[in-house]
Design a protein around this motif. Structure first.
Motif, mmCIF file in Angstrom:
data_model
loop_
_atom_site.group_PDB
_atom_site.id
_atom_site.type_symbol
_atom_site.label_atom_id
_atom_site.label_comp_id
_atom_site.label_asym_id
_atom_site.label_seq_id
_atom_site.Cartn_x
_atom_site.Cartn_y
_atom_site.Cartn_z
ATOM 1 N N PRO B 77 0.825 -1.212 0.000
ATOM 2 C CA PRO B 77 0.000 0.000 0.000
ATOM 3 C C PRO B 77 0.860 1.264 0.000
ATOM 4 O O PRO B 77 1.909 1.303 0.636
ATOM 5 N N GLY B 78 0.411 2.262 -0.771
ATOM 6 C CA GLY B 78 1.139 3.526 -0.826
ATOM 7 C C GLY B 78 2.309 3.513 -1.784
ATOM 8 O O GLY B 78 2.916 4.542 -2.063
ATOM 9 N N LYS B 79 2.637 2.339 -2.299
ATOM 10 C CA LYS B 79 3.759 2.255 -3.239
ATOM 11 C C LYS B 79 3.212 2.158 -4.675
ATOM 12 O O LYS B 79 2.068 1.741 -4.875
ATOM 13 N N PRO B 80 4.034 2.540 -5.653
ATOM 14 C CA PRO B 80 3.531 2.498 -7.041
ATOM 15 C C PRO B 80 3.186 1.071 -7.482
ATOM 16 O O PRO B 80 3.694 0.094 -6.927
ATOM 17 N N THR B 81 2.328 1.018 -8.470
ATOM 18 C CA THR B 81 1.986 -0.255 -9.097
ATOM 19 C C THR B 81 2.638 -0.299 -10.484
ATOM 20 O O THR B 81 2.492 0.644 -11.267
ATOM 21 N N ALA B 82 3.346 -1.384 -10.738
ATOM 22 C CA ALA B 82 3.978 -1.558 -12.057
ATOM 23 C C ALA B 82 3.273 -2.704 -12.790
ATOM 24 O O ALA B 82 2.885 -3.693 -12.166
ATOM 25 N N LEU B 83 3.085 -2.522 -14.078
ATOM 26 C CA LEU B 83 2.532 -3.601 -14.908
ATOM 27 C C LEU B 83 3.693 -4.170 -15.727
ATOM 28 O O LEU B 83 4.285 -3.460 -16.537
ATOM 29 N N VAL B 84 4.039 -5.426 -15.474
ATOM 30 C CA VAL B 84 5.132 -6.059 -16.223
ATOM 31 C C VAL B 84 4.541 -6.783 -17.430
ATOM 32 O O VAL B 84 3.680 -7.644 -17.287
ATOM 33 N N TYR B 85 5.020 -6.396 -18.623
ATOM 34 C CA TYR B 85 4.554 -7.038 -19.852
ATOM 35 C C TYR B 85 5.670 -7.899 -20.433
ATOM 36 O O TYR B 85 6.855 -7.551 -20.359
ATOM 37 N N GLY B 86 5.277 -9.002 -21.030
ATOM 38 C CA GLY B 86 6.221 -9.840 -21.781
ATOM 39 C C GLY B 86 5.423 -10.661 -22.764
ATOM 40 O O GLY B 86 4.186 -10.610 -22.775
ATOM 41 N N GLU B 175 1.094 2.657 -12.494
ATOM 42 C CA GLU B 175 1.839 3.922 -12.626
ATOM 43 C C GLU B 175 2.922 3.810 -13.693
ATOM 44 O O GLU B 175 3.474 4.818 -14.132
ATOM 45 N N MET B 176 3.265 2.597 -14.029
ATOM 46 C CA MET B 176 4.278 2.418 -15.075
ATOM 47 C C MET B 176 4.116 1.033 -15.699
ATOM 48 O O MET B 176 3.536 0.134 -15.076
ATOM 49 N N ILE B 177 4.577 0.913 -16.908
ATOM 50 C CA ILE B 177 4.634 -0.397 -17.552
ATOM 51 C C ILE B 177 6.119 -0.748 -17.685
ATOM 52 O O ILE B 177 6.927 0.108 -18.092
ATOM 53 N N ALA B 413 0.338 5.765 -19.061
ATOM 54 C CA ALA B 413 1.459 5.641 -18.112
ATOM 55 C C ALA B 413 2.744 5.455 -18.915
ATOM 56 O O ALA B 413 2.705 4.966 -20.048
ATOM 57 N N PRO B 414 3.869 5.832 -18.330
ATOM 58 C CA PRO B 414 5.134 5.665 -19.070
ATOM 59 C C PRO B 414 5.562 4.196 -19.130
ATOM 60 O O PRO B 414 5.233 3.413 -18.248
ATOM 61 N N VAL B 415 6.287 3.888 -20.182
ATOM 62 C CA VAL B 415 6.815 2.529 -20.335
ATOM 63 C C VAL B 415 8.322 2.558 -20.073
ATOM 64 O O VAL B 415 9.036 3.368 -20.673
ATOM 65 N N VAL B 416 8.775 1.694 -19.172
ATOM 66 C CA VAL B 416 10.205 1.573 -18.890
ATOM 67 C C VAL B 416 10.703 0.288 -19.538
ATOM 68 O O VAL B 416 10.214 -0.797 -19.229
ATOM 69 N N MET B 417 11.650 0.444 -20.455
ATOM 70 C CA MET B 417 12.188 -0.754 -21.115
ATOM 71 C C MET B 417 13.450 -1.197 -20.382
ATOM 72 O O MET B 417 14.464 -0.506 -20.400
ATOM 73 N N LEU B 418 13.319 -2.318 -19.725
ATOM 74 C CA LEU B 418 14.407 -2.843 -18.905
ATOM 75 C C LEU B 418 15.031 -4.016 -19.686
ATOM 76 O O LEU B 418 14.907 -5.178 -19.299
ATOM 77 N N ASP B 419 15.708 -3.672 -20.780
ATOM 78 C CA ASP B 419 16.219 -4.719 -21.678
ATOM 79 C C ASP B 419 17.362 -5.503 -21.042
ATOM 80 O O ASP B 419 18.286 -4.918 -20.485
ATOM 81 N N LEU B 420 17.314 -6.813 -21.176
ATOM 82 C CA LEU B 420 18.324 -7.657 -20.552
ATOM 83 C C LEU B 420 19.004 -8.601 -21.549
ATOM 84 O O LEU B 420 19.807 -9.447 -21.171
#
Lengths: 457, 457
Positions: B77-86, B175-177, B413-420
């Motif tokens: 609670p109180g922390k951002p929610t991230a949507l992880v897509y793959g 809040e972010m993808i 929401a903004p998309v963060v690309m965390l490429d690995l």
């Protein structure tokens, strides 16, 4: 033509047709290594059939590739000797899904025989054997001396025929070569072909990256082999449809007034042809009619192209290579090897950046012509009149039978093209067929031709 | 990143890797109807694995095509929610003969996992599940709220994802993808992708005669569909490598000085790249470096071409049709539907004679960018530093993940690309693989990212 011969042919017609279907059942596709045993089987079938017809000295003669079937009957002293050439191999049948009945399960419908090789060239060469059989059975002899030379590599440009002709020049020696391997002008208008286009076939291969690349990660950064290939090939043609390869037309004279006039007399209906082919309109080099473009003018044609993803939908690859399969039809004094050199020079001049390009030289054959007033052509004209009930016109064919020129040059004798096919019989395409009416008229024409040559002395 | 988590991951490393190989064994090729059951199987496998990891509300959600796998953990609670897509679907594996080991029999060698889908995208999405599993097992909770949305149609351009996002907007709200589905700049230089190219994929089909024709009898007289196609496609490009479709560059601004400078700093070795790819030199639009051309500039690429005879040697046909498979990568404000219209207009203007031409519109996706000083991008930068031991650079990718733009637009929401992944891992090509060193560094990066986002509040 003697009544006894007509009677023999009529009595045996059904049996002969059934035998022809057996021949058409053999998938003698010379270009395919898979079908090598079938090509051999066709040669053996042919040798047996020739022996049964009464032809002598029949033998299967080996070459570096598929064999030649030889036979002769030489008991007409003082009369000319003719060498009858034909080919027992056929084109590949692909694309198979476009055939209404399977290519190697021949079927007679609408008074036509449907099968791969029906008109090109199995039925046509078969008629020559049956004509001889009829003479020998009905009359006991032939009006002329005849040698037969049937090869199994015509559809792959006869790579071993020249050496064979050179090696067996004495055995094959003749006053004329007779070939039935093409269509006449139309069902209504028999014709004699007095010229053939030459051919050079080649591939252009463009190689780029070592393996296919992701078009997102590399697209724009690396030359695309397909793009390079199509730009290179597109540069070979001018806006007016003529060929832009420097020097390509150097040895091409304008068509003679005589042949242009004879073509005008035929009143070719171009819109009808377009409708039959299913195209919005005919199209080609400016300043020439359809008939002129397809018989008197040289071409540069794409026969196939491939590269990159070939499956359903889109796959975003930047492919590693691309290949064009091409061929030129040649006329007049054009020489295939010279044309290869000109294309090589064009590639060098228009070499795309960032890739490597290779020209792979394949099939080659020179153009051929014979004078319309040659005595054997005059004999052929009378024979067609006997077979088809009207005088033939003289035309040039757009197709290539490279060995026509080779025969003429190596055996130093004229070649008479006694074509018995019809246009629209789908040579080299799905649903190839041969009209049975030309089966009967063709037999009369062949027998009449031998009679005419006999009369000439 | 807590020691307990590191310890959990180390202890279970072997078991986790073995489980990943199971995932890679499933041939979930989304473009192939034959593999439809395998795509379903991959979705089920994924749902089971997510449940085992402690992810809640896991469900396989139907679409018009392949299903979406959803799950969440929302107890921060109180922390951002991230949507992880793959995406759990993969590209076709063809050409199969170029694979050193079969594409769906994964093998670890040279510290890399070889399999179709290894880097694109199965290993990358798997790391996100294992990061969550480690948190929940070692710490009992996550530092942020996480939702998962894994689709099975990314490789066929996600036809059903937009409607899914619209329909389930409330469920997917975040809040972010976060997406890990690409390579970083290099093994030595981690990077964050702040832009992606868009895509429009299409086919151009040229139809000529009803069936293949004999190129001798018709060559020169009828328009050749391959010739028509290559001339049309060649007309889409200028001599300098730029694209000649009118209006193509209308919505493309020059790359910003900032990104050009950051690229210069990378000192890309173009000759080395050319050598690695096996091309004589890199090539493309004049005035731009390789990196600029492949990431900041739009393209028009041939992905495949076919027509006429495709077998061995030469077959002298005049083919009845020809097909080009093409795609554009788009940048800045280019819109795929507008580009389709421009190409349609180009075809209309350069329409070849004697044939019919059809444009078939296929895949489409818009370009996407995010500012390098966005707080989540700054969190990602710190996470990479933790995982890879050095600061990442900002780059734009030449690839397209059309749904990045869709996510951003539909979920606002903004998309963060965390490429690995790493470059050279043969995405979309034979011998695709994923480096195990990025397996380990990637887990640290993901966990550190959640910690950083947690700290931001």
């Amino acid at each position: 033509m003697a009544m006894s011969i007509q009677q023999y042919l009529a009595e045996h017609r059904e049996q002969h047709l059934s035998q022809l279907l057996d021949f058409l059942r053999i998938p003698s596709v010379s270009t395919s290594s898979k079908h090598k045993p079938d090509v051999r089987k066709a040669a053996e079938w042919l040798a047996d059939t020739m022996k049964q017809a009464g032809i002598e000295n029949v033998k299967i003669m080996e070459t570096e590739g598929h064999p030649v079937v030889y036979g002769d009957w030489l008991h007409a002293p003082g009369k000319p000797t003719a060498l009858v050439y034909g080919h027992y191999d056929v084109q590949p049948a692909e694309p198979l899904d476009l055939w209404e009945t399977p290519p190697f399960e021949p079927e007679i419908r609408d008074n036509k025989i449907f099968a791969r090789g029906a008109t090109d060239d199995k039925a046509q060469l078969y008629l020559h054997i049956k004509a001889v059989e009829a003479y020998l059975n009905a009359e006991g002899s032939l009006p002329v001396n005849i040698k037969f030379c049937f090869e199994g590599e015509e559809e792959i440009a006869s790579p071993n025929l020249s050496p064979f002709l050179e090696k067996h020049r004495e055995m094959l020696k003749a006053e004329m070569i007779v070939i039935s391997d093409g269509p006449m002008y139309s069902r209504e208008q028999p014709s004699i072909c007095i010229g053939l286009r030459g051919l050079c076939g080649f591939e252009i291969e463009v190689k780029g990256p070592r393996s296919d690349l992701h078009s997102g990660l590399y697209g724009g950064g690396v030359a695309n082999p397909i793009t390079a290939l199509i730009q290179l090939v597109a540069s070979m043609r001018n806006e007016d449809g003529s060929i832009a390869v420097e020097g390509f037309y150097d040895h091409v004279s304008a068509p003679s007034e005589a042949i242009r006039k004879s073509y005008e007399a035929l009143q070719d209906n171009e819109q009808k042809t377009a409708d039959e082919l299913g195209v919005p309109k005919l199209y080609g080099e400016a300043g020439y009619s359809f008939m002129e473009r397809t018989t008197l003018r040289p071409t540069l044609e794409l026969n196939g192209i491939l590269g990159g993803y070939q499956g359903e939908g889109i796959k975003t690859v930047l492919p590693s290579s691309a290949l064009a399969k091409m061929s030129c039809r040649l006329v007049d004094q054009q020489d295939p090897d010279e044309i290869f050199d000109l294309i090589e020079a064009h590639i060098e001049k228009h070499k795309p950046e960032g890739v490597t390009v290779q020209l792979i030289r394949r099939d080659r054959g020179k153009p051929y012509t014979i004078a319309p007033d040659h005595p054997y052509i005059e004999a052929a004209a009378k024979a067609y009149e006997a077979g088809f009930g009207q005088k033939p016109v003289f035309i040039q064919s757009g197709g290539s039978i490279p060995i026509v020129e080779v025969f003429s040059r190596l055996l130093n004798a004229p070649v008479v093209m006694l074509d018995l096919g019809l246009p629209g019989e789908n040579m080299h395409a799905p649903n190839e067929h041969f009209h049975l009416e030309n089966y009967d008229k063709g037999l009369i024409t062949i027998c009449s031709f031998w009679d005419e040559v006999h009369s000439q002395g």
